[in-house]
Design a protein around this motif. Structure first.
Motif, PDB file in Angstrom:
ATOM      1  N   ILE A   1      18.049 -11.602   1.334  1.00 26.49           N
ATOM      2  CA  ILE A   1      17.083 -10.895   0.509  1.00 26.49           C
ATOM      3  C   ILE A   1      16.219 -11.924  -0.203  1.00 26.49           C
ATOM      4  N   SER A   2      14.939 -11.645  -0.307  1.00 30.63           N
ATOM      5  CA  SER A   2      14.017 -12.547  -0.982  1.00 30.63           C
ATOM      6  C   SER A   2      12.951 -11.727  -1.677  1.00 30.63           C
ATOM      7  N   ARG A   3      12.183 -12.401  -2.545  1.00 27.78           N
ATOM      8  CA  ARG A   3      11.148 -11.658  -3.247  1.00 27.78           C
ATOM      9  C   ARG A   3       9.880 -12.478  -3.341  1.00 27.78           C
ATOM     10  N   ASP A   4       8.767 -11.764  -3.461  1.00 25.31           N
ATOM     11  CA  ASP A   4       7.468 -12.360  -3.729  1.00 25.31           C
ATOM     12  C   ASP A   4       6.952 -11.654  -4.970  1.00 25.31           C
ATOM     13  N   ASN A   5       7.155 -12.273  -6.121  1.00 27.54           N
ATOM     14  CA  ASN A   5       6.808 -11.613  -7.379  1.00 27.54           C
ATOM     15  C   ASN A   5       5.307 -11.350  -7.500  1.00 27.54           C
ATOM     16  N   ALA A   6       4.506 -12.192  -6.913  1.00 21.81           N
ATOM     17  CA  ALA A   6       3.059 -12.002  -6.985  1.00 21.81           C
ATOM     18  C   ALA A   6       2.646 -10.718  -6.267  1.00 21.81           C
ATOM     19  N   LYS A   7       3.414 -10.341  -5.260  1.00 20.45           N
ATOM     20  CA  LYS A   7       3.106  -9.134  -4.486  1.00 20.45           C
ATOM     21  C   LYS A   7       3.998  -7.963  -4.874  1.00 20.45           C
ATOM     22  N   ASN A   8       4.887  -8.165  -5.849  1.00 25.52           N
ATOM     23  CA  ASN A   8       5.845  -7.115  -6.240  1.00 25.52           C
ATOM     24  C   ASN A   8       6.587  -6.578  -5.015  1.00 25.52           C
ATOM     25  N   THR A   9       7.011  -7.488  -4.180  1.00 22.47           N
ATOM     26  CA  THR A   9       7.629  -7.097  -2.911  1.00 22.47           C
ATOM     27  C   THR A   9       8.934  -7.854  -2.703  1.00 22.47           C
ATOM     28  N   VAL A  10       9.917  -7.141  -2.187  1.00 21.94           N
ATOM     29  CA  VAL A  10      11.159  -7.782  -1.766  1.00 21.94           C
ATOM     30  C   VAL A  10      11.323  -7.558  -0.273  1.00 21.94           C
TER      31      VAL A  10
END
Length: 120
Positions: free
Chosen positions: A69-78
């Protein structure tokens, strides 16, 4: 908060899929996001979750070493990268979000499910 999940599909055993979950709306203050799954005739179970601020992760024993699992906080996406898929991974996968760590047992926000089918 609205959660939009995507990326499910049909794959052969041993194959890979990547699920995405995009959050929108009142996303400020979201503590963590995660993936749950529910197979036919079984209860919903947690698969993986991540703390958005720290990147801290948790995995169910059944997926450790295979799922990430990973996240891209700038895109509000996991994302949920699923490798070495097994037929027993077949389920509807749901994205969820919580505002506090105590909410993991019953997340406040859910996305629509996305079906993952692994053929043997």
């Amino acid at each position: 908060v609205q959660l939009q999940a995507s990326g499910g599909g049909l794959v052969q055993a041993g194959g890979s899929l990547r699920l995405s979950c995009a959050a929108s709306g009142r996303t400020f203050g979201i503590y963590g996001m995660g993936w749950f799954r529910q197979a036919p005739g079984k209860e919903r179970e947690v698969v993986a979750r991540i703390v958005l601020s720290t990147g801290g992760t948790y995995y169910a024993d059944s997926v450790k070493g295979r799922f990430t699992i990973s996240r891209d906080n700038a895109k509000n996406t996991v994302y949920l990268q699923m490798n070495s898929l097994k037929p027993e991974d077949t389920a509807v996968y749901y994205c969820a979000a919580v505002r506090t760590s105590s909410n993991w047992r019953l997340p406040s926000y859910w996305g629509q499910g996305t079906l993952v089918t692994v053929s043997s």
